[in-house]
Design a protein around this motif. Structure first.
Motif, short mmCIF file in Angstrom:
data_model
loop_
_atom_site.label_atom_id
_atom_site.label_comp_id
_atom_site.label_asym_id
_atom_site.label_seq_id
_atom_site.Cartn_x
_atom_site.Cartn_y
_atom_site.Cartn_z
N ASN A 2 -32.91 -28.28 -3.86
CA ASN A 2 -32.02 -27.70 -2.22
C ASN A 2 -32.08 -26.13 -2.65
N LEU A 3 -32.35 -25.35 -1.88
CA LEU A 3 -32.19 -24.21 -2.71
C LEU A 3 -30.59 -22.95 -1.89
N TYR A 4 -30.01 -22.23 -2.86
CA TYR A 4 -29.51 -21.61 -1.70
C TYR A 4 -29.75 -20.81 -1.32
N GLN A 5 -29.04 -20.53 0.58
CA GLN A 5 -28.74 -19.90 1.71
C GLN A 5 -27.89 -19.20 2.49
N ASN A 6 -28.49 -18.24 2.74
CA ASN A 6 -27.41 -17.55 3.33
C ASN A 6 -28.48 -16.25 4.60
N PRO A 30 -14.92 -17.86 -2.91
CA PRO A 30 -13.50 -18.92 -2.61
C PRO A 30 -14.71 -20.45 -3.27
N THR A 31 -14.29 -21.65 -3.90
CA THR A 31 -14.53 -22.44 -4.03
C THR A 31 -14.88 -23.37 -3.43
N GLY A 32 -16.70 -23.93 -3.84
CA GLY A 32 -17.50 -23.95 -2.67
C GLY A 32 -18.12 -23.57 -1.34
N LEU A 96 -27.35 -18.08 -19.30
CA LEU A 96 -26.51 -18.37 -19.28
C LEU A 96 -25.26 -18.64 -18.48
N TYR A 97 -24.37 -19.58 -17.92
CA TYR A 97 -24.03 -19.60 -17.05
C TYR A 97 -22.19 -19.97 -17.14
N ILE A 98 -21.58 -18.34 -17.30
CA ILE A 98 -19.97 -19.14 -17.15
C ILE A 98 -18.95 -19.05 -16.15
N ASN A 176 -28.09 -25.69 8.75
CA ASN A 176 -29.24 -26.05 7.29
C ASN A 176 -29.40 -26.76 6.73
N VAL A 177 -28.22 -25.93 6.30
CA VAL A 177 -27.67 -26.93 4.54
C VAL A 177 -27.14 -28.16 4.80
N ILE A 178 -26.27 -28.76 6.36
CA ILE A 178 -25.87 -29.80 6.34
C ILE A 178 -27.66 -30.74 6.63
N SER A 215 -13.59 -26.06 1.95
CA SER A 215 -14.75 -25.43 0.79
C SER A 215 -16.04 -26.27 2.16
N ILE A 216 -17.22 -25.73 1.60
CA ILE A 216 -18.50 -26.68 2.19
C ILE A 216 -18.75 -27.42 1.32
N ARG A 217 -18.54 -28.24 0.27
CA ARG A 217 -18.18 -29.05 -0.82
C ARG A 217 -17.66 -30.49 0.07
N ALA A 218 -16.28 -30.04 0.84
CA ALA A 218 -15.52 -31.00 1.08
C ALA A 218 -16.92 -31.62 2.63
N LEU A 219 -17.03 -30.50 3.60
CA LEU A 219 -17.70 -30.62 4.33
C LEU A 219 -18.78 -31.13 4.58
N LEU A 220 -19.49 -31.07 3.10
CA LEU A 220 -20.58 -32.02 3.39
C LEU A 220 -20.63 -33.77 2.88
N ASP A 221 -19.29 -33.96 2.11
CA ASP A 221 -18.86 -35.05 2.18
C ASP A 221 -18.34 -35.64 3.18
N1 LIG Z 1 -25.42 -21.03 1.06
C1 LIG Z 1 -25.70 -22.13 0.81
N2 LIG Z 1 -26.68 -22.66 0.41
C2 LIG Z 1 -27.21 -23.61 -0.13
N3 LIG Z 1 -26.25 -24.95 -0.40
C3 LIG Z 1 -24.53 -24.53 -0.51
C4 LIG Z 1 -24.35 -23.07 -0.05
N4 LIG Z 1 -22.40 -23.17 0.11
C5 LIG Z 1 -22.53 -24.12 -0.59
N5 LIG Z 1 -23.64 -24.82 -0.52
C6 LIG Z 1 -23.35 -26.71 -0.98
O1 LIG Z 1 -21.96 -27.33 -1.25
C7 LIG Z 1 -21.28 -27.67 -2.24
C8 LIG Z 1 -20.55 -26.96 -2.80
O2 LIG Z 1 -21.39 -24.99 -3.77
P1 LIG Z 1 -21.37 -25.02 -5.15
O3 LIG Z 1 -20.95 -26.14 -5.82
O4 LIG Z 1 -22.39 -24.41 -5.67
O5 LIG Z 1 -19.69 -24.00 -4.73
P2 LIG Z 1 -19.56 -23.45 -5.86
O6 LIG Z 1 -18.76 -22.11 -5.31
O7 LIG Z 1 -19.73 -23.17 -7.18
O8 LIG Z 1 -17.74 -24.52 -5.94
P3 LIG Z 1 -16.79 -23.99 -7.14
O9 LIG Z 1 -16.20 -22.76 -7.89
O10 LIG Z 1 -15.74 -25.49 -6.56
O11 LIG Z 1 -17.70 -24.47 -7.87
C9 LIG Z 1 -23.08 -28.02 -3.16
O12 LIG Z 1 -23.11 -28.81 -2.38
C10 LIG Z 1 -24.23 -26.87 -2.45
O13 LIG Z 1 -25.24 -27.06 -2.59
#
Ligand SMILES: Nc1ncnc2c1ncn2[C@@H]1O[C@H](COP(=O)(O)OP(=O)(O)OP(=O)(O)O)[C@@H](O)[C@H]1O
Length: 260
Positions: A2-6, A30-32, A96-98, A176-178, A215-221
């Motif tokens: 699953n790739l990043y979408q925007n 913001p987070t997620g 390197l991801y920080i 689409n992400v959902i 956060s989208i993380r909470a929404l996906l859960d």
């Molecule tokens: N634009 C996006 N495209 C695809 N997946 C997304 C997108 N935004 C959020 N998600 C999904 O939402 C969840 C949270 O995303 P991710 O962990 O990348 O957020 P983050 O910004 O790194 O959060 P944190 O700062 O809390 O670590 C993941 O499951 C990710 O797959």
């Protein structure tokens, strides 16, 4: 994968091209909001391994650069150096991801100043070795920016990055992400949950609830849970019960009752 979408495709395109220009990029959002997802997507596009560091107060020079250890070789004990993520990524031309770079102790990250500027070099304080980064070495850092106040990032460090501002996706992209990242297939519910998330984001922006709830993380859960329990209970488990504050919890329950 699953790739990043925007909808705003410049985010991913610019990030990729900036990495190719050997710029260090700082993902700010913001987070997620998909910062880790974007970093993984860039790694995938560049087809390079990525080493990750999560910054916390215990992050120290050893966890960045590596440490000395004693090994037994041919019956004799010898001191060897186990390379940490920064040294490995520099030597092997990896990414390197920080993560949460603003959370590190102020004295830790200046070790990386020479790595992050035009010198792309470090003298390993544990071995005296001078390491210059391979051409393919590149750095992606992430910083969590809250609506309510964020730990500021050290200026000298911030100067060494170009910034990509990120926000939550919404509308069709979010749907689409959902569809791709959760088990939920019920289109009516996907639509309703998308709207519910939008309301939660507005409430977080107004300071009524904390961002972890929107956060989208909470929404996906939440979407996954709705496939095994009624939506009201799913909201409670995925969102409400994570929060400590009664007023925040009640605000979310009210929003839920209006939506479902
Ligand atoms: N634009 C996006 N495209 C695809 N997946 C997304 C997108 N935004 C959020 N998600 C999904 O939402 C969840 C949270 O995303 P991710 O962990 O990348 O957020 P983050 O910004 O790194 O959060 P944190 O700062 O809390 O670590 C993941 O499951 C990710 O797959």
């Amino acid at each position: 994968m699953n790739l990043y979408q925007n909808d705003d495709t410049t985010i991913q395109i610019d990030a990729l091209n900036m990495l190719k220009l050997k710029k260090n990029i700082l993902l700010k959002g913001p987070t997620g909001s998909g910062k880790t997802k974007l970093a993984e997507t860039l790694r995938h596009e560049l087809d390079r391994p990525m080493h990750s560091i999560n910054c916390s107060v215990d992050l120290d020079a050893e966890s960045l650069l590596g440490f000395k250890t004693i090994e037994i070789k041919g019956g004799e004990s010898v001191i060897t150096f186990v390379e940490g993520p920064v040294i490995q990524a520099m030597k092997q031309g990896h990414l390197l991801y920080i993560d949460e770079i603003n959370m590190a102790k102020p004295e830790t990250l200046p070790i990386l100043n020479g790595v992050l500027d035009f010198r792309r070099t470090i003298t390993n304080p544990f071995t005296g070795e001078v390491i210059t980064a391979d051409d393919n070495f590149a750095v992606i850092a992430a910083i969590n920016v809250g609506y309510v106040g964020t730990l500021p990032m050290n200026e000298a460090l911030k100067n060494r990055f170009v910034v990509i501002d990120m926000d939550y996706i919404s509308g069709e992209t979010l749907k689409n992400v959902i569809r791709t990242q959760t088990l939920l297939e019920d289109e009516t519910l996907i639509e309703q949950l998308g709207k519910f998330n939008k309301d939660l984001i507005t409430m977080a922006e107004q300071g009524q609830i904390s961002e972890e709830a929107s956060s989208i993380r909470a929404l996906l859960d939440l979407c996954d849970l709705t496939t095994i329990m009624p939506v009201e209970r799913a909201v409670k488990r995925a969102i409400v019960d994570k929060l400590e504050d009664d007023r925040e919890q009640q605000a979310i329950i009210n929003a839920m009752e209006l939506t479902f």
